[in-house]
Write a protein that holds these residues in place. Structure first.
Motif, PDB file in Angstrom:
ATOM      1  N   CYS A 101     -97.693 -41.736   2.428  1.00 14.84           N
ATOM      2  CA  CYS A 101     -99.031 -41.370   1.959  1.00 14.84           C
ATOM      3  C   CYS A 101     -99.762 -40.462   2.943  1.00 14.84           C
ATOM      4  O   CYS A 101     -99.408 -40.362   4.118  1.00 14.84           O
ATOM      5  CB  CYS A 101     -99.853 -42.629   1.697  1.00 14.84           C
ATOM      6  N   ASP A 102    -100.805 -39.824   2.425  1.00 12.05           N
ATOM      7  CA  ASP A 102    -101.651 -38.945   3.231  1.00 12.05           C
ATOM      8  C   ASP A 102    -102.941 -39.633   3.655  1.00 12.05           C
ATOM      9  O   ASP A 102    -103.481 -39.354   4.724  1.00 12.05           O
ATOM     10  CB  ASP A 102    -101.994 -37.683   2.434  1.00 12.05           C
ATOM     11  N   VAL A 103    -103.451 -40.509   2.790  1.00 10.24           N
ATOM     12  CA  VAL A 103    -104.716 -41.203   3.046  1.00 10.24           C
ATOM     13  C   VAL A 103    -104.499 -42.697   2.844  1.00 10.24           C
ATOM     14  O   VAL A 103    -103.903 -43.112   1.843  1.00 10.24           O
ATOM     15  CB  VAL A 103    -105.828 -40.705   2.098  1.00 10.24           C
ATOM     16  N   ILE A 104    -104.989 -43.507   3.789  1.00  9.47           N
ATOM     17  CA  ILE A 104    -104.884 -44.964   3.693  1.00  9.47           C
ATOM     18  C   ILE A 104    -106.298 -45.529   3.728  1.00  9.47           C
ATOM     19  O   ILE A 104    -107.071 -45.234   4.652  1.00  9.47           O
ATOM     20  CB  ILE A 104    -104.031 -45.556   4.842  1.00  9.47           C
ATOM     21  N   ILE A 105    -106.641 -46.341   2.718  1.00 10.76           N
ATOM     22  CA  ILE A 105    -107.997 -46.868   2.589  1.00 10.76           C
ATOM     23  C   ILE A 105    -107.943 -48.391   2.514  1.00 10.76           C
ATOM     24  O   ILE A 105    -107.189 -48.960   1.721  1.00 10.76           O
ATOM     25  CB  ILE A 105    -108.701 -46.324   1.326  1.00 10.76           C
ATOM     26  N   ALA A 106    -108.756 -49.043   3.337  1.00 12.44           N
ATOM     27  CA  ALA A 106    -108.924 -50.495   3.282  1.00 12.44           C
ATOM     28  C   ALA A 106    -110.419 -50.787   3.266  1.00 12.44           C
ATOM     29  O   ALA A 106    -111.241 -49.918   3.582  1.00 12.44           O
ATOM     30  CB  ALA A 106    -108.250 -51.168   4.472  1.00 12.44           C
ATOM     31  N   THR A 107    -110.784 -52.008   2.904  1.00 11.67           N
ATOM     32  CA  THR A 107    -112.205 -52.376   2.858  1.00 11.67           C
ATOM     33  C   THR A 107    -112.632 -53.159   4.091  1.00 11.67           C
ATOM     34  O   THR A 107    -113.806 -53.494   4.235  1.00 11.67           O
ATOM     35  CB  THR A 107    -112.498 -53.196   1.596  1.00 11.67           C
ATOM     36  N   THR A 108    -111.701 -53.444   4.965  1.00 13.76           N
ATOM     37  CA  THR A 108    -111.994 -54.032   6.266  1.00 13.76           C
ATOM     38  C   THR A 108    -110.912 -53.565   7.228  1.00 13.76           C
ATOM     39  O   THR A 108    -109.841 -53.118   6.796  1.00 13.76           O
ATOM     40  CB  THR A 108    -112.036 -55.570   6.195  1.00 13.76           C
ATOM     41  N   TYR A 109    -111.194 -53.652   8.514  1.00 19.96           N
ATOM     42  CA  TYR A 109    -110.221 -53.128   9.479  1.00 19.96           C
ATOM     43  C   TYR A 109    -108.948 -53.971   9.483  1.00 19.96           C
ATOM     44  O   TYR A 109    -108.992 -55.200   9.550  1.00 19.96           O
ATOM     45  CB  TYR A 109    -110.815 -53.102  10.887  1.00 19.96           C
ATOM     46  N   ILE A 110    -107.805 -53.292   9.424  1.00 16.21           N
ATOM     47  CA  ILE A 110    -106.498 -53.928   9.579  1.00 16.21           C
ATOM     48  C   ILE A 110    -105.683 -53.085  10.551  1.00 16.21           C
ATOM     49  O   ILE A 110    -105.861 -51.866  10.645  1.00 16.21           O
ATOM     50  CB  ILE A 110    -105.753 -54.067   8.233  1.00 16.21           C
ATOM     51  N   VAL A 111    -104.787 -53.716  11.294  1.00 19.76           N
ATOM     52  CA  VAL A 111    -104.011 -53.022  12.325  1.00 19.76           C
ATOM     53  C   VAL A 111    -103.207 -51.841  11.774  1.00 19.76           C
ATOM     54  O   VAL A 111    -103.109 -50.799  12.439  1.00 19.76           O
ATOM     55  CB  VAL A 111    -103.088 -54.025  13.057  1.00 19.76           C
ATOM     56  N   PRO A 112    -102.619 -51.936  10.573  1.00 21.66           N
ATOM     57  CA  PRO A 112    -101.863 -50.782  10.059  1.00 21.66           C
ATOM     58  C   PRO A 112    -102.669 -49.485   9.969  1.00 21.66           C
ATOM     59  O   PRO A 112    -102.084 -48.399   9.948  1.00 21.66           O
ATOM     60  CB  PRO A 112    -101.412 -51.252   8.670  1.00 21.66           C
ATOM     61  N   LEU A 113    -104.003 -49.568   9.936  1.00 21.46           N
ATOM     62  CA  LEU A 113    -104.807 -48.344   9.918  1.00 21.46           C
ATOM     63  C   LEU A 113    -104.645 -47.567  11.224  1.00 21.46           C
ATOM     64  O   LEU A 113    -104.571 -46.333  11.227  1.00 21.46           O
ATOM     65  CB  LEU A 113    -106.279 -48.679   9.683  1.00 21.46           C
ATOM     66  N   THR A 114    -104.601 -48.285  12.337  1.00 22.84           N
ATOM     67  CA  THR A 114    -104.377 -47.625  13.625  1.00 22.84           C
ATOM     68  C   THR A 114    -102.996 -46.985  13.661  1.00 22.84           C
ATOM     69  O   THR A 114    -102.822 -45.864  14.153  1.00 22.84           O
ATOM     70  CB  THR A 114    -104.521 -48.638  14.772  1.00 22.84           C
ATOM     71  N   PHE A 115    -102.011 -47.695  13.136  1.00 22.25           N
ATOM     72  CA  PHE A 115    -100.659 -47.144  13.030  1.00 22.25           C
ATOM     73  C   PHE A 115    -100.678 -45.856  12.209  1.00 22.25           C
ATOM     74  O   PHE A 115    -100.053 -44.853  12.572  1.00 22.25           O
ATOM     75  CB  PHE A 115     -99.736 -48.184  12.392  1.00 22.25           C
ATOM     76  N   ALA A 116    -101.408 -45.870  11.096  1.00 20.93           N
ATOM     77  CA  ALA A 116    -101.496 -44.684  10.236  1.00 20.93           C
ATOM     78  C   ALA A 116    -102.122 -43.507  10.975  1.00 20.93           C
ATOM     79  O   ALA A 116    -101.646 -42.369  10.891  1.00 20.93           O
ATOM     80  CB  ALA A 116    -102.298 -45.013   8.982  1.00 20.93           C
ATOM     81  N   ALA A 117    -103.195 -43.774  11.714  1.00 19.19           N
ATOM     82  CA  ALA A 117    -103.870 -42.706  12.454  1.00 19.19           C
ATOM     83  C   ALA A 117    -102.959 -42.105  13.516  1.00 19.19           C
ATOM     84  O   ALA A 117    -103.014 -40.901  13.789  1.00 19.19           O
ATOM     85  CB  ALA A 117    -105.144 -43.247  13.093  1.00 19.19           C
ATOM     86  N   GLN A 118    -102.106 -42.929  14.120  1.00 26.22           N
ATOM     87  CA  GLN A 118    -101.175 -42.426  15.128  1.00 26.22           C
ATOM     88  C   GLN A 118    -100.190 -41.426  14.535  1.00 26.22           C
ATOM     89  O   GLN A 118     -99.667 -40.566  15.246  1.00 26.22           O
ATOM     90  CB  GLN A 118    -100.417 -43.595  15.763  1.00 26.22           C
TER      91      GLN A 118
END
Length: 400
Positions: free
Chosen positions: A327-344
């Motif tokens: 994916c190109d964009v990852i959206i969650a409604t609260t912070y989860i660790v995989p978001l940091t992984f995605a940003a990396q």
């Protein structure tokens, strides 16, 4: 060397591409390199993947099995055995070309002090015959002088380049090795260079190559295909279960047990963006009292999901790393660790919740609290993706 017609789609007519692969270059990049001709074939080009190495050929046959418009070809070399008369002729040629050369500061001729074996060692010991150059482009990895190709590989590459030049066929090189290790000869004989980064382009420009002849392959999936550094997470981009096109954006939404209203707002915001998109809705495996997650999705989430437009998939938990890489964009409604992984991995990572303050964490995760900003970020990423150089677009522009 003839193209076999049994593996060519009659519904697609495209230009013919000759893709050369040596054993050392293949060993450096592995099967990632094969995704380049595969992408070209998928976009209508007729591709011959040619090698002299049986191991590379066998791997190519397996990799391209059932793929339309592409054919692996094994071209065997012929050993050259020189007769005594030919050897004497080489001696005469050697002396003729060095006769007027003197060792600097002396009157001693160079040929009188040098060993003929040094000259003879540069005469090819193998040749390739039966070559038919009916192509619109020759595409190949650029070898390295730091880890030079074998003699057979060197003859293989230069033989095809010679025939291409004779026929007026453009030659393009893929930068798989460090740009500082490009042989000077290849800077002169290549018509085009396909590199991975801006600094590589600038290096070639400093060495006299016109900028218009250098292309940065910045489509992330394809950029990785010419990297010698393997990344187990980036390998997940090769998953064939989902077909994400270059001209569409893939969005991953992570479900949450409590923030269903926020998720619906995200889906409503995405439904107002008129772009080509694929949506993945990631389940978390929860229950709310007597209701299962599937029941909640079916009754509350799915109506909004269907209004988004484009393709959408509801995905079971346990595959989030693969989805992030696709994916190109990852959206969650609260912070989860995989978001940091995605940003990396240079993905757009967003926490959307109107009840929270807008902010951007140092790890690259953005916290948004209004749908207009969310739509803007998604559209911005979509147009950025459309601006990437892909291998098929580059080849369309340079093939004769």
């Amino acid at each position: 060397m003839k193209r076999e017609q049994n593996n060519v789609s009659k519904s697609i007519v495209g230009k013919k591409i000759l893709f050369l692969v040596g054993d050392k270059e293949f060993a450096s990049v592995q099967e990632r390199l094969f995704h380049i001709p595969s992408k070209l074939a998928k976009n209508g080009f007729l591709v011959d993947v040619v090698t002299y190495n049986e191991d590379v050929y066998e791997k190519a046959k397996v990799f391209f099995k059932g793929v339309d418009n592409i054919n692996p070809i094994l071209l065997k070399s012929t050993p050259l055995i020189w007769s005594p008369q030919q050897r004497d002729d080489f001696v005469r040629i050697y002396i003729r070309h060095t006769f007027d050369l003197f060792i600097p500061g002396t009157d001693l001729k160079y040929w009188k002090t040098s060993a003929f074996d040094d000259f003879r060692g540069h005469i090819a010991s193998h040749s390739f015959s039966g070559i038919e150059m009916d192509y619109n482009l020759l595409l190949m990895p650029i070898p390295s002088f730091d880890e030079p190709p074998s003699i057979v590989c060197d003859v293989f590459y230069t033989t095809f380049i010679f025939h291409a030049k004779e026929k007026g066929i453009p030659v393009a090189g893929l930068q798989i090795y460090p740009v500082l290790h490009t042989p000077v000869l290849y800077m002169k004989i290549m018509d085009y260079f396909i590199v991975r980064a801006l600094f590589e382009k600038e290096h070639y420009e400093r060495n006299g190559v016109e900028g218009s002849k250098i292309f940065i392959l910045d489509m992330p999936y394809e950029n990785y295909c010419i990297s010698t550094i393997e990344d187990t997470y980036k390998n997940l981009m090769f998953d064939k279960q989902f077909d994400i096109q270059d001209d569409e954006i893939a969005i991953l939404i992570v479900n949450h047990a409590k923030y269903r209203q926020q998720i619906n707002e995200v889906l409503q915001a995405l439904s107002k963006i008129d772009i080509k998109k694929t949506l993945f809705f990631y389940k978390r495996g929860y229950h709310v009292r007597e209701l299962s997650e599937d029941e909640i999705i079916e009754e509350i989430i799915k109506p909004y999901l269907e209004r988004v437009g484009g393709k959408h998939y509801i995905v079971h938990e346990g595959s989030i790393a693969k989805l992030i890489m696709l994916c190109d964009v990852i959206i969650a409604t609260t912070y989860i660790v995989p978001l940091t992984f995605a940003a990396q991995y240079q993905k757009v990572a967003v926490v959307y919740n109107p009840l929270k303050k807008a902010a951007t964490f140092e790890d690259g995760v953005s916290f948004l609290n209004d749908s207009n900003t969310l739509r803007h970020i998604v559209k911005e990423r979509f147009f950025k993706k459309k601006s990437y150089n892909s291998i098929d677009e580059i080849v369309k522009g340079i093939a004769k």
